[in-house]
Structures are given as C-alpha cells and as structure tokens.
Design an enzyme around this catalytic site. Structure first.
Site, PDB file in Angstrom:
ATOM      1  N   CYS A   1       5.588  -3.576  -7.267  1.00  0.00           N
ATOM      2  CA  CYS A   1       5.385  -3.312  -5.839  1.00  0.00           C
ATOM      3  C   CYS A   1       6.410  -4.004  -4.946  1.00  0.00           C
ATOM      4  CB  CYS A   1       3.962  -3.689  -5.429  1.00  0.00           C
ATOM      5  SG  CYS A   1       3.576  -5.460  -5.493  1.00  0.00           S
TER       6      CYS A   1
ATOM      7  N   HIS B   1      -0.298  -7.556  -3.333  1.00  0.00           N
ATOM      8  CA  HIS B   1       0.287  -6.217  -3.383  1.00  0.00           C
ATOM      9  C   HIS B   1       0.921  -5.884  -2.038  1.00  0.00           C
ATOM     10  CE1 HIS B   1       0.893  -2.243  -5.025  1.00  0.00           C
ATOM     11  NE2 HIS B   1       0.306  -1.688  -3.982  1.00  0.00           N
TER      12      HIS B   1
ATOM     13  N   HIS C   1       4.149   2.953  -2.257  1.00  0.00           N
ATOM     14  CA  HIS C   1       4.077   1.713  -3.032  1.00  0.00           C
ATOM     15  C   HIS C   1       4.130   2.018  -4.520  1.00  0.00           C
ATOM     16  CE1 HIS C   1      -0.485   1.879  -3.979  1.00  0.00           C
ATOM     17  NE2 HIS C   1      -0.165   3.025  -3.427  1.00  0.00           N
TER      18      HIS C   1
END
Length: 211
Positions: A116, A167, A179
C-alpha cells in the site's frame, strides 16, 4: 416509439451514451487497460457500469461510453492547469491507474508486486512528491484535512490491524480511492464509504503542493 424513449431514458440515468459499446472482458484485462483502449477514464468506466471497485471478471460485459479507441501512449499523463481542480483530478487518476492490477506483495515495489505505501509512493512520485516508505511515516507528513474536505491526491489512512495506522491509499475524488488491497491481492479502486473502510478510517493528509 415509446420503447425507444424508455431506452434512451434508461441510458441517460445510467450515464451511458447512445453510442456506448459493449466490451467483453478477456483474460489479462484490467479496468485500466480497458479504459485506455477506449480513451476513457477508469473511474468514469466504473460509474457508467455501476461498479463499486475496479475488479472485473473474464466474460463480464462493460458499457464503454464513446467507444473511441485511444491513440495516446499508455505512459502519458495529461498535464494539469495551474489552478484547475478537475485537471488535477485527472492527473491524479491517470497516475494511479498506471499501477492498477499489479499484485499485492508486502514490502515490494516493482513489477513483481507492490504494497500500500509503495503504491502511494509511486503515484505521488509522478507528481513530484517524495513520500517516506511506510503508511505510518506517510501519516506524519503533509497537512491534515477532514474527510469532508478530501481532494484528489490526498492520502487516506486506515487502521486495519487494530494498532493504529496500517494502511494508506490515494483519494481520487467522487468518493473513490486507489490502493494496494491485500485481501483482493492487487491494486484496485474502491468506494471510501464502504462499511469496512468507513469504520477503519483514521484521517487524511494533503501532500500535493498548491492543492
């Protein structure tokens, strides 16, 4: 005649033009590749087809608005005007879509996989912004912004492991963010207001200059 009127009304409500072409997804296709073939925006393609993510399946039928095949090189990102928000949105989307469909791999950045924070690094690097490596480090840079004030290019952060920021993604505008999704195993576009992300949302940072 009445049936024709109903058809055109339905197409208008769905955001599909009368000249839209139906494309059948083939092996190896990604939403980004299909959009590039027809010179359209992947996010617009999602909206036209009512998709909540960029995941597509072999054999799936997509309505492609306009259906004019592109002659633009795949690695070209349109230039933004100095102050145009819509132009900036287009640049951010184009930058993110370059990396769509790459498989997720923790700690990786390259053709073999991406995680990510490496994804956000790669996207923002194309716009001249250098980010630190991890999601937590990226959360410490830029200017905090509220969720209601999100703009394309903002970094959005989530607590997915129960121990703080874990994240990160790039906001694309219109409630969509891009993402690297470990669950789906690849880079995708999803709705930031999905229940999963809504409850795990931590905050956002603005890192693009002049935005």
């Amino acid at each position: 005649m009445q049936a024709i009127r109903v058809l055109f009304l339905a197409l208008g409500l769905l955001g599909v033009s009368a000249s839209a072409e139906t494309y059948v997804v083939k092996a190896g296709d990604t939403l980004s590749n299909v959009a590039r073939k027809f010179n359209t925006d992947p996010v617009q393609l999602m909206r036209t087809n009512g998709l909540s993510s960029s995941t597509i399946q072999i054999g799936q039928k997509l309505q492609v608005p306009g259906a004019a095949k592109s002659t633009q090189p795949a690695n070209t990102i349109p230039m933004a005007s100095k102050s145009g928000t819509s132009d900036r949105t287009g640049v951010v989307r184009a930058a993110a879509m370059r990396f769509m469909g790459i498989r997720y791999r923790l700690g990786a950045l390259g053709a073999g996989g991406i995680d990510c924070s490496a994804f956000t690094q790669a996207v923002l690097r194309q716009m001249g912004v250098q980010l630190p490596r991890t999601a937590r480090q990226q959360f410490a840079v830029g200017t905090p912004v509220t969720k209601s004030d999100l703009r394309a290019g903002d970094l959005v952060f989530f607590n997915t492991l129960g121990n703080g920021v874990s994240h990160v993604g790039v906001y694309l505008g219109g409630g969509q963010f891009a993402h690297a999704n470990s669950y789906q195993g690849r880079t995708v576009v999803e709705d930031i207001n999905q229940m999963y992300y809504r409850y795990r949302y931590v905050g956002a940072r603005r890192v693009l200059p002049g935005s």
